[in-house]
Design an enzyme around this catalytic site. Structure first.
Site, PDB file in Angstrom:
ATOM      1  N   GLU A   1       0.809  -1.215   0.000  1.00 17.10           N
ATOM      2  CA  GLU A   1       0.000   0.000   0.000  1.00 17.10           C
ATOM      3  C   GLU A   1       0.850   1.276   0.000  1.00 17.10           C
ATOM      4  OE1 GLU A   1      -4.194  -1.479   1.829  1.00 17.10           O
ATOM      5  OE2 GLU A   1      -2.610  -1.142   3.281  1.00 17.10           O
TER       6      GLU A   1
ATOM      7  N   GLU B   1      -4.504 -10.054  -0.003  1.00 18.40           N
ATOM      8  CA  GLU B   1      -5.377  -9.945   1.165  1.00 18.40           C
ATOM      9  C   GLU B   1      -6.795 -10.233   0.688  1.00 18.40           C
ATOM     10  OE1 GLU B   1      -4.960  -6.221   3.290  1.00 18.40           O
ATOM     11  OE2 GLU B   1      -2.775  -6.258   3.088  1.00 18.40           O
TER      12      GLU B   1
END
Length: 1011
Positions: A455, A521
């Protein structure tokens, strides 16, 4: 040279005098020492240090590092530990955004000036083994957050950033005879903190071990072991490269020499390129199914031939890479049945090999074959354990800049604000973190993929990190951020996404077939969640390019705390008085904060099992999803149970090869006696493994069938009806039921003969119920805002008043007396619900709840009936799915049987209380006291069932389990259905449509009677 503290604000100041990163091998003085595992070259400095904490730079004690500075009055602190868990500063949980957000206005790279706790550590040591000629001494801080400066005997040694890889410094030139004084400053925030914006508690301090290490006069500074497996897997070459230091030697020769021997293959020979190598025929290959490690023993000698070091190195021979377009291990396509794991336990991120081993044993026992080290390199011991137990690891660099990522994605800031983005000032730090991780972990066979971080958007810096990985190693490179910034797709070898619904993954792969696809994820397991996950698993075996994913995440991040009344609880964001914070968003675990399994683990284990077992009334079929292991390696057991009682068992030999399917006859026929039978076929370990005992179940399947007709219920006599002014009574031998015209419902049910007429089994009026304490996911999609009228309907629906007697029905029917109520509900549009009771002379009460739900109304959380019993009725036994909590979209892991619990234990202790404790497929349930007296509930034919010690509003009002009130009642909620818990994500994703309550006409039937 002196330390300039102002440089902690400089992103390019990443290290000073830190030794180059190298492999995490250990070295010993001789073979016997190597076998003992205790190295005379190592000396631990973990333990008690003297400690001072300054709130910021202005409060530091000048000259603390000097030997003459008296620190005897300072506090003691254990190392390793976190400042925040030792009473200095406070724990702070932040997901998105930096810990200083809204407090100090900083330029990227600047460390906070006002609130930046700095720990000053001091201790003394004397060498257990004095240095011999040519030897050198280093100190390694295996984890110090976020930056560390080191002095020895008052002399500045060096500085390092990157909290999660070793910071090693040469101490030799500053040593003195006898006692030496080492001093350290650890900065909570530094320029490096801008690259450490992970979703976790913000801690600081020395949180991993500190070790002194002597280097022999000729020392193996770095070793690299690679394995080259032939295409046909029939042979392998093990290649060893050693970088020597000392005695004038760089590389093999020049003052030293290296020999090596590999178990099962013999001595390594020197190749033309200077590397040592040996060929092994028919090698036993490493995999999660068979994590075999070969022992390689390396010996280092000086120019005279004297032995300097012995290095034991475990080698896993395996081939991993992208072959024929898919990620493959030893030639076989891999499905990653993975999980993300923060290195987090009861002591925060303090590394514990014992805890890591316990975690890995549980993961293996639950079918997990892969771990992503979210979002930083773990302690080195984790990788050795992953090698030993067999886990595929995505090793992730300590790079996450979620705050700037959010400003770009959500607030439209320019791409130039990305960190590291395209910025030259962040390039050295990013490459340094990648290098430190790879060089330490490169020899671990468990590490199969390098990750550029998490991220942090995209850009040329991360592209260059990926290129560097490829330039020095052959493992694939992963980075999810390319999805958000697609300018440099070459950054990742794998298409990686987060929280994409399974249907969208399938749709994407219809058009995009250039790379293997992973969900780094998925299945955000926050609170009562993890619903609908089976769709992902089925897709992984339907489309070869979708190769699985990594559940978020392993265990709740929460810190053990004590409330004002002395009760322990696990605290989350805000519980330490910190701000900003992200509340309970840290409670995403398949396991609890103490690493015990949640009910979600039951589901994960079933979905991740390596065999699909389909069962019918006469045969069963096994589909083998393992890569290299036949079903013959396991014992296949068949159990037939009638309504919870085992009637026969058997063992069936099977031999289904990987990727194949086999069908086998049941060893015994289904009995002819009428009843409901459950046939379970399960596979079990034949022998004990490192992660589970013999007999551990690894896979199962179930078939339920009815033989004959269910027995007809015996006719009961008619009860006696008494219509009073305010109460309506229905009576029979041994029971009394009273319905109130004032409180609009069944308010009393007495059963059994006592001096007062029977035991009162109700503690309040029975009502329809449409609401439960919102789950984390329901809060995430603003369910309470959208659906709050169902809360009002549950609490404030009204039935008859004195001037509306028609809303109460009293009728004598063939099988008994029917009492019915019509509840007007405060919904928009206005709706009503009918609740009627048919009572026969035995005391059996058949309940029917009907309602019409118009199209367009907000989703109903549940369609249920709620009744309260006195608190002494605190035991529950049921015949249905279990043993753990299950919901309509999370019941694959539950099996039919008779289960029992204490009622107080039925509410799963999520870190924030919420709807929990449901069971599906319940045929009957009994809620009783210690003597076995109470109520028996029966489905028609099945129901969902909940028996808890608190009402939905009591649960919703508590922020932590310790805040739940004392138990005064048992709350029973039989239900037609409770909405699925969902699980794609926790910030907007709803349960799949097939797991929602329908609109239109709803009808729910069940019965209860005293026992």
């Amino acid at each position: 040279m002196t330390f300039d503290i102002t440089r902690i604000d400089d992103p390019t100041f990443i290290a000073e005098n830190r030794m180059p990163a190298h492999s995490d091998h250990r070295w010993f003085a001789g073979p016997e020492e190597a076998r003992s595992g205790v190295s005379s070259f190592e000396q631990s400095l973990s333990g008690v240090w003297k400690f001072h904490c300054a709130r910021n730079r202005g409060q530091l004690i000048p000259g603390f590092e000097q030997p003459q500075t008296d620190v005897s009055g300072w506090d003691d602190i254990p190392v390793p530990s976190h400042l925040q868990l030792e009473g200095y500063d406070r724990p702070q949980y932040v997901n998105v955004g930096y810990a200083w957000d809204g407090r100090e206005e900083l330029e990227p790279g600047q460390a906070p000036a006002l609130d930046n706790p700095i720990g000053s550590y001091v201790r003394t040591f004397a060498l257990e083994h004095p240095l011999r000629e040519g030897e050198r001494l280093s100190v390694t801080f295996h984890g110090a957050e976020s930056a560390i400066a080191v002095w020895l005997n008052g002399r500045y040694i060096g500085y390092s950033t990157d909290s999660f890889t070793p910071a090693e410094f040469d101490l030799t030139d500053a040593l003195v005879e006898g006692e030496n004084r080492i001093a350290v400053q650890v900065f909570t925030y530094s320029s490096g903190s801008w690259m450490e914006d992970q979703d976790f508690f913000r801690f600081s301090g020395i949180f991993r071990d500190v070790v002194l290490r002597r280097r022999a006069a000729v020392h193996a500074e770095d070793i690299r072991v690679t394995t080259v497996v032939s295409d046909d897997l029939a042979s392998a070459e093990v290649v060893l490269r050693v970088a020597l230091a000392g005695a004038g030697g760089e590389g093999v020769g020049g003052g030293g020499s290296v020999t090596a021997r590999l178990e099962g293959a013999g001595d390594l020979s020197t190749r033309s390129d200077g590397a040592l190598a040996v060929r092994m025929d028919a090698p036993r290959l490493w995999s999660p199914e068979d994590p075999h490690l070969h022992d390689l023993v390396i010996e280092v000698r000086d120019a005279t031939g004297a032995l300097c070091e012995v290095i034991p190195q475990r080698v896993g021979i395996r081939r991993f890479g992208i072959e024929n377009g898919v990620l493959s291990l030893n030639g076989a396509r891999v499905v990653f049945k993975g999980i993300n794991r923060h290195e987090f336990g009861p002591d925060g991120r303090v590394a514990s090999p014992q805890l890591a081993e316990s975690d890995i044993r549980m993961l293996k026992a639950h079918g997990v074959n892969a771990v992503r080290t979210s979002h930083y390199p773990n302690d080195s011991a984790f990788y050795a354990l992953a090698d030993e137990y067999g886990l595929l690891v995505i090793d992730e660099a300590n790079i996450e800049t979620h705050g700037p990522w959010t400003r770009i994605r959500n607030f439209g800031e320019p791409l130039e604000s990305a960190i590291p983005g395209d910025s030259e000032q962040w390039r050295p730090a990013a490459l340094d973190r990648a290098r430190s991780m790879l060089e330490r972990d490169k020899n671990h066979p468990s590490v199969v993929i390098w990750s550029c971080g998490n991220e942090s958007y995209g850009g040329t810096v991360l592209r260059d990190v990926a290129d560097w990985f490829r330039s020095v190693d052959d493992r694939p490179v992963h980075y999810e951020g390319v999805h958000w910034d697609p300018r440099y797709p070459e950054t990742t070898d794998i298409t990686s996404r987060m929280y994409t619904p399974a249907a969208e993954v399938a749709e994407y792969l219809q058009e995009n077939r250039d790379k293997p696809f992973l969900l780094c994820e998925y299945a955000h397991a926050m609170g009562n969640s993890f619903g609908g996950v089976g769709d992902y698993i089925e897709l992984a075996y339907r489309d070869e390019l979708f190769q699985g994913g990594f559940i978020w995440d392993f265990a709740d991040q929460a810190v053990r705390m004590t409330d004002r009344y002395g009760r322990e609880f696990f605290g989350y964001g805000g519980d330490s008085g910190e701000a900003p914070h992200d509340h309970d968003f840290s409670g995403n675990g398949i396991f609890f904060a103490d690493h015990a399994p949640t009910p979600k683990a039951q589901e994960m284990k079933r979905l991740y099992q390596g065999f699909v077992v389909d069962v019918s009334a006469s045969v069963f079929t096994i589909t083998n999803r393992m890569l290299f292991t036949s079903s013959a390696a396991y014992e296949t057991r068949v159990t037939i149970a009638r309504e919870g009682r085992v009637v026969s068992t058997g063992v069936v030999p099977t031999d289904v090869a990987p990727g194949e399917t086999g069908t086998f006859a049941l060893p015994h026929p289904i009995p002819a006696a009428p009843g409901e039978y459950a046939v379970v076929v399960s596979l079990h370990l034949r022998a004990e493994t490192a992660w589970a005992p013999a007999g551990h179940e690894v896979a199962w399947g179930e078939h339920v069938l009815q033989v004959g007709e269910p027995p007809a219920r015996a006719a009961a006599p008619m009860p006696r009806l008494v219509e009073g002014t305010l109460s309506i009574g229905v009576h029979g031998p041994g029971f009394h039921a009273l319905f109130s015209r004032i409180f609009n419902g069944l308010g009393s049910y007495q059963f059994g003969q006592t001096s007062t007429g029977g035991r009162e089994l109700l503690s309040g009026v029975v009502t329809p119920n449409f609401w439960h304490a919102p789950t984390a996911n329901e809060r995430g999609w603003n369910g309470p805002f959208e659906e709050g009228q169902w809360l009002l309907a549950s609490r404030y629906g009204r039935a008859s008043r004195f001037h509306e007697p028609a809303d109460v029905v009293v009728a004598v029917e063939e099988r008994g007396v029917r009492i019915g109520y019509r509840y007007e509900l405060p919904t928009s549009p206005a709706t009503h619900c009918q609740l009627s009771y048919l009572i026969d002379g035995s005391g059996r009460v058949e309940v029917t709840q009907r309602m019409h739900v118009p199209e367009g109304m907000p989703q109903m959380p549940e369609f249920a009936t709620m009744l309260a019993m006195p608190a002494d009725y605190d035991r529950v036994r049921w015949y249905g799915r279990g043993p753990e909590e299950c919901y309509i979209d999370r019941q694959e892991g539950a099996r039919l049987g008779v289960h029992d619990r204490r009622v107080v234990d039925m509410l799963t202790p999520y870190i924030r209380p919420q709807e929990a404790g449901n069971r599906t497929g319940v045929r009957w349930a009994e809620v009783t006291d210690a003597r076995g007296a109470g109520l028996r509930f029966e489905g028609d034919p099945t129901m969902e069932f909940s028996a808890l010690s608190w009402t939905p509003d009591e649960i919703e009002s508590a922020r932590h389990p310790n805040e739940l009130p004392p138990v005064h009642r048992t709350i029973v909620r039989p239900a037609l259905m409770r909405r699925g818990v969902g699980g794609d994500d926790s910030w907007g994703a709803r349960p799949l449509d097939r797991y929602l309550l329908p609109t239109g006409d709803l009808e729910f039937r069940f019965a209860f009677r005293g026992i």
